[in-house]
Design an enzyme around this catalytic site. Structure first.
Site, PDB file in Angstrom:
ATOM      1  N   GLY A 147       8.710  -6.691 -12.094  1.00  0.00           N
ATOM      2  CA  GLY A 147       9.474  -7.317 -11.006  1.00  0.00           C
ATOM      3  C   GLY A 147       9.844  -8.730 -11.417  1.00  0.00           C
ATOM      4  O   GLY A 147       9.121  -9.354 -12.178  1.00  0.00           O
ATOM      5  N   GLY A 168      11.565 -12.121  -9.380  1.00  0.00           N
ATOM      6  CA  GLY A 168      12.229 -12.648  -8.173  1.00  0.00           C
ATOM      7  C   GLY A 168      12.865 -13.985  -8.505  1.00  0.00           C
ATOM      8  O   GLY A 168      13.218 -14.236  -9.645  1.00  0.00           O
ATOM      9  N   GLY A 169      12.944 -14.837  -7.563  1.00  0.00           N
ATOM     10  CA  GLY A 169      13.577 -16.148  -7.735  1.00  0.00           C
ATOM     11  C   GLY A 169      12.887 -16.938  -8.822  1.00  0.00           C
ATOM     12  O   GLY A 169      13.380 -17.061  -9.937  1.00  0.00           O
ATOM     13  N   PHE A 170      11.679 -17.373  -8.519  1.00  0.00           N
ATOM     14  CA  PHE A 170      11.020 -18.266  -9.489  1.00  0.00           C
ATOM     15  C   PHE A 170       9.778 -17.590 -10.077  1.00  0.00           C
ATOM     16  O   PHE A 170       8.959 -18.236 -10.686  1.00  0.00           O
ATOM     17  CB  PHE A 170      10.622 -19.571  -8.795  1.00  0.00           C
ATOM     18  CG  PHE A 170       9.850 -19.350  -7.531  1.00  0.00           C
ATOM     19  CD1 PHE A 170      10.482 -19.409  -6.280  1.00  0.00           C
ATOM     20  CD2 PHE A 170       8.505 -19.039  -7.560  1.00  0.00           C
ATOM     21  CE1 PHE A 170       9.773 -19.181  -5.114  1.00  0.00           C
ATOM     22  CE2 PHE A 170       7.793 -18.803  -6.394  1.00  0.00           C
ATOM     23  CZ  PHE A 170       8.419 -18.879  -5.166  1.00  0.00           C
ATOM     24  N   ALA A 171       9.632 -16.279  -9.850  1.00  0.00           N
ATOM     25  CA  ALA A 171       8.434 -15.617 -10.385  1.00  0.00           C
ATOM     26  C   ALA A 171       8.833 -14.361 -11.136  1.00  0.00           C
ATOM     27  O   ALA A 171       9.833 -13.721 -10.826  1.00  0.00           O
ATOM     28  CB  ALA A 171       7.505 -15.236  -9.237  1.00  0.00           C
ATOM     29  N   VAL A 230       6.895 -10.754 -12.417  1.00  0.00           N
ATOM     30  CA  VAL A 230       5.646 -10.005 -12.218  1.00  0.00           C
ATOM     31  C   VAL A 230       5.490  -9.029 -13.369  1.00  0.00           C
ATOM     32  O   VAL A 230       6.406  -8.257 -13.646  1.00  0.00           O
ATOM     33  CB  VAL A 230       5.657  -9.240 -10.885  1.00  0.00           C
ATOM     34  CG1 VAL A 230       4.320  -8.523 -10.674  1.00  0.00           C
ATOM     35  CG2 VAL A 230       5.924 -10.195  -9.714  1.00  0.00           C
ATOM     36  N   LYS A 286       1.626 -12.286 -11.388  1.00  0.00           N
ATOM     37  CA  LYS A 286       2.818 -13.028 -10.963  1.00  0.00           C
ATOM     38  C   LYS A 286       2.804 -14.338 -11.762  1.00  0.00           C
ATOM     39  O   LYS A 286       1.881 -15.133 -11.622  1.00  0.00           O
ATOM     40  CB  LYS A 286       2.704 -13.298  -9.464  1.00  0.00           C
ATOM     41  CG  LYS A 286       3.985 -13.646  -8.758  1.00  0.00           C
ATOM     42  CD  LYS A 286       3.730 -13.586  -7.240  1.00  0.00           C
ATOM     43  CE  LYS A 286       4.848 -14.206  -6.451  1.00  0.00           C
ATOM     44  NZ  LYS A 286       4.581 -14.149  -4.995  1.00  0.00           N
ATOM     45  N   ASP A 292       8.662 -13.216   5.982  1.00  0.00           N
ATOM     46  CA  ASP A 292       9.598 -12.669   4.985  1.00  0.00           C
ATOM     47  C   ASP A 292       9.376 -11.165   4.850  1.00  0.00           C
ATOM     48  O   ASP A 292       9.354 -10.620   3.746  1.00  0.00           O
ATOM     49  CB  ASP A 292       9.398 -13.380   3.630  1.00  0.00           C
ATOM     50  CG  ASP A 292      10.589 -13.143   2.692  1.00  0.00           C
ATOM     51  OD1 ASP A 292      10.426 -13.333   1.477  1.00  0.00           O
ATOM     52  OD2 ASP A 292      11.655 -12.723   3.194  1.00  0.00           O
ATOM     53  N   LYS A 347      10.314  -7.675   4.500  1.00  0.00           N
ATOM     54  CA  LYS A 347      11.531  -6.948   4.111  1.00  0.00           C
ATOM     55  C   LYS A 347      11.123  -5.833   3.163  1.00  0.00           C
ATOM     56  O   LYS A 347       9.998  -5.876   2.603  1.00  0.00           O
ATOM     57  CB  LYS A 347      12.515  -7.914   3.435  1.00  0.00           C
ATOM     58  CG  LYS A 347      11.980  -8.618   2.206  1.00  0.00           C
ATOM     59  CD  LYS A 347      12.953  -9.648   1.687  1.00  0.00           C
ATOM     60  CE  LYS A 347      12.376 -10.379   0.488  1.00  0.00           C
ATOM     61  NZ  LYS A 347      13.267 -11.437   0.006  1.00  0.00           N
ATOM     62  N   ASN A 366       9.083  -6.255   0.004  1.00  0.00           N
ATOM     63  CA  ASN A 366       7.708  -6.768   0.120  1.00  0.00           C
ATOM     64  C   ASN A 366       6.750  -5.737   0.686  1.00  0.00           C
ATOM     65  O   ASN A 366       5.638  -6.078   1.086  1.00  0.00           O
ATOM     66  CB  ASN A 366       7.691  -8.025   1.012  1.00  0.00           C
ATOM     67  CG  ASN A 366       8.360  -9.199   0.320  1.00  0.00           C
ATOM     68  OD1 ASN A 366       8.501  -9.187  -0.897  1.00  0.00           O
ATOM     69  ND2 ASN A 366       8.784 -10.182   1.086  1.00  0.00           N
TER      70      ASN A 366
HETATM   71  O1  LIG Z   1       2.606  -3.839  -8.236  1.00  0.00           O
HETATM   72  C1  LIG Z   1       3.535  -4.573  -7.985  1.00  0.00           C
HETATM   73  N1  LIG Z   1       4.838  -4.235  -8.210  1.00  0.00           N
HETATM   74  C2  LIG Z   1       5.278  -3.020  -8.739  1.00  0.00           C
HETATM   75  C3  LIG Z   1       4.406  -2.044  -9.170  1.00  0.00           C
HETATM   76  C4  LIG Z   1       4.889  -0.835  -9.679  1.00  0.00           C
HETATM   77  C5  LIG Z   1       6.241  -0.606  -9.786  1.00  0.00           C
HETATM   78  C6  LIG Z   1       7.103  -1.592  -9.332  1.00  0.00           C
HETATM   79  C7  LIG Z   1       6.632  -2.783  -8.829  1.00  0.00           C
HETATM   80  C8  LIG Z   1       8.554  -1.365  -9.385  1.00  0.00           C
HETATM   81  N2  LIG Z   1       8.961  -0.250 -10.223  1.00  0.00           N
HETATM   82  C9  LIG Z   1       8.154   0.943 -10.041  1.00  0.00           C
HETATM   83  C10 LIG Z   1       6.718   0.687 -10.350  1.00  0.00           C
HETATM   84  C11 LIG Z   1       3.270  -5.908  -7.395  1.00  0.00           C
HETATM   85  C12 LIG Z   1       2.000  -6.208  -6.912  1.00  0.00           C
HETATM   86  C13 LIG Z   1       1.743  -7.441  -6.355  1.00  0.00           C
HETATM   87  C14 LIG Z   1       2.746  -8.402  -6.269  1.00  0.00           C
HETATM   88  F1  LIG Z   1       2.486  -9.608  -5.728  1.00  0.00           F
HETATM   89  C15 LIG Z   1       4.012  -8.106  -6.743  1.00  0.00           C
HETATM   90  C16 LIG Z   1       4.275  -6.859  -7.299  1.00  0.00           C
END
Ligand SMILES: O=C(Nc1ccc2c(c1)CNCC2)c1ccc(F)cc1
Length: 337
Positions: free
Chosen positions: A18, A20-23, A25, A40, A133, A135, A138
């Site tokens: 993932g 986002g704006g300033f992060a 993941v 993150k 937030d 949505k 999230n």
């Molecule tokens: O686990 C996270 N995201 C995540 C996990 C698995 C998948 C995604 C995002 C998106 N594509 C499919 C698989 C996640 C967990 C905590 C967080 F703060 C931000 C993101």
């Protein structure tokens, strides 16, 4: 793969899941337990004056212990970066789970997920927090399709409690309540109810109640409070959505009424509830596993855990082993830990 010295020996970074704006993941492995985590990564320069949001999110996540709120395991701060080690939600975003072909969920499936969102938000509000937030991006799912709320970077804990007014305009307009986009003083609890109404509508309909490419038209639609009610919506669903998407926040359903609403309780024995957890429990199996490896007495490990700020590697190891145990898995830990 970019190497961060701060993570060396603690976490192995894998793919980006993932940004986002300033992060950004990234998926990672907690080396001591082999468990997957989400990290993150925020660099302080691009954070700019959003820096306080990180501290806010860390403070909130350290306090919030709920089965439908993503758990914070560890925070690492260097001169240039923040690393937040958070619970990995392998199911990704709830709305990706709905998928393209179906594009909407049945009432029963929507209710299963929506009750989990209501439980998390009712718990948040009970501790004086508002998310602000809420949505689809999230709202994630873990491996067992349990729902997890993330991104508390905009959450607020007004100093005079949840019933005191906020003013900062934040969150994305599509899910924002009328009073928020009008820049009025608003109650965090009331704007969260509106956003949950938008989420429930999206679950049941497969599209958004207010949507437009031009921001002015989008605002006009939100302020009108008018949206389509597709034929497949039951009258009970329509009544609940109407109660949440009330333009006048004082006429909007409250979180307590929501927990007991007939649509929410249909097919269930009880209203939505939550357990008031703010400290993690002591678990002797986990402590003895940790003491067997690092040689310290279990009682010393626990004393240090309780005294710590709950964001160090020891805390992450304890919580990840606890998660493994709660999932019925063996408590293993690699000697290098
Ligand atoms: O686990 C996270 N995201 C995540 C996990 C698995 C998948 C995604 C995002 C998106 N594509 C499919 C698989 C996640 C967990 C905590 C967080 F703060 C931000 C993101």
């Amino acid at each position: 793969m970019v190497r961060y010295i701060a993570l060396k020996g603690l976490y192995d970074l894998e793919k980006t899941i993932g940004s986002g704006g300033f992060a950004k993941v990234k998926l990672a492995t907690h080396i001591a337990t082999g468990e997957k985590v989400a990290i993150k990564i925020m660099d302080k320069i691009s954070l700019g004056d959003d820096l306080p949001r990180v501290k806010l999110e860390v403070q909130a996540l350290k306090t919030l212990l709920h089965q439908h709120i993503c758990r914070l395991y560890q925070v690492i701060e260097t001169d240039s970066h923040y690393f937040m080690v958070i619970e990995y939600c392998s199911g990704g975003e709830l709305f990706d789970h709905i998928g393209i072909e179906k594009n909407r969920l049945s009432e029963t499936e929507s209710r299963k997920f929506f009750r989990q969102i209501v439980s998390a938000v009712a718990y948040l509000h009970s501790l004086g927090y508002a998310h602000r937030d809420l949505k689809p991006e999230n709202v994630l799912l873990d491996r067992e399709e349990n729902l997890k709320l993330i991104d508390f970077g905009l959450c607020a804990k007004p100093k005079n409690g949840i019933d005191s007014h906020l003013q900062t305009s934040c969150g994305s307009p599509t899910y924002a309540a009328p009073e928020l986009i009008l820049g009025k003083k608003y109650l965090g609890s009331e704007v969260d109810i509106w956003s949950m109404g938008v989420l429930l509508y999206a679950l049941l309909c497969g599209f958004l109640p207010f949507d437009d490419n031009s921001i002015e038209n989008l605002y006009r639609k939100i302020l009108s409070g008018k949206y389509d009610e597709p034929s497949w919506l039951s009258s009970s669903s329509k009544r609940l959505i109407r109660a949440m998407l009330q333009i006048d926040p004082k006429k909007r359903i409250t979180i307590q009424e929501l927990c007991n609403h007939p649509w929410i309780t249909a097919g269930f024995l009880n209203p939505v509830s939550f357990v008031h957890k703010t400290n993690f429990e002591k678990d002797d199996d986990v402590l003895s596993t940790m003491s067997a490896i690092c040689g310290e007495h279990a009682s010393d490990i626990w004393r240090k855990l309780v005294k710590s700020d709950r964001t160090d590697y020891r805390t992450a190891t304890y919580l990840l082993l606890l998660d493994r145990k709660l999932r019925g898995l063996s408590l293993r830990i690699s000697p290098s830990a």
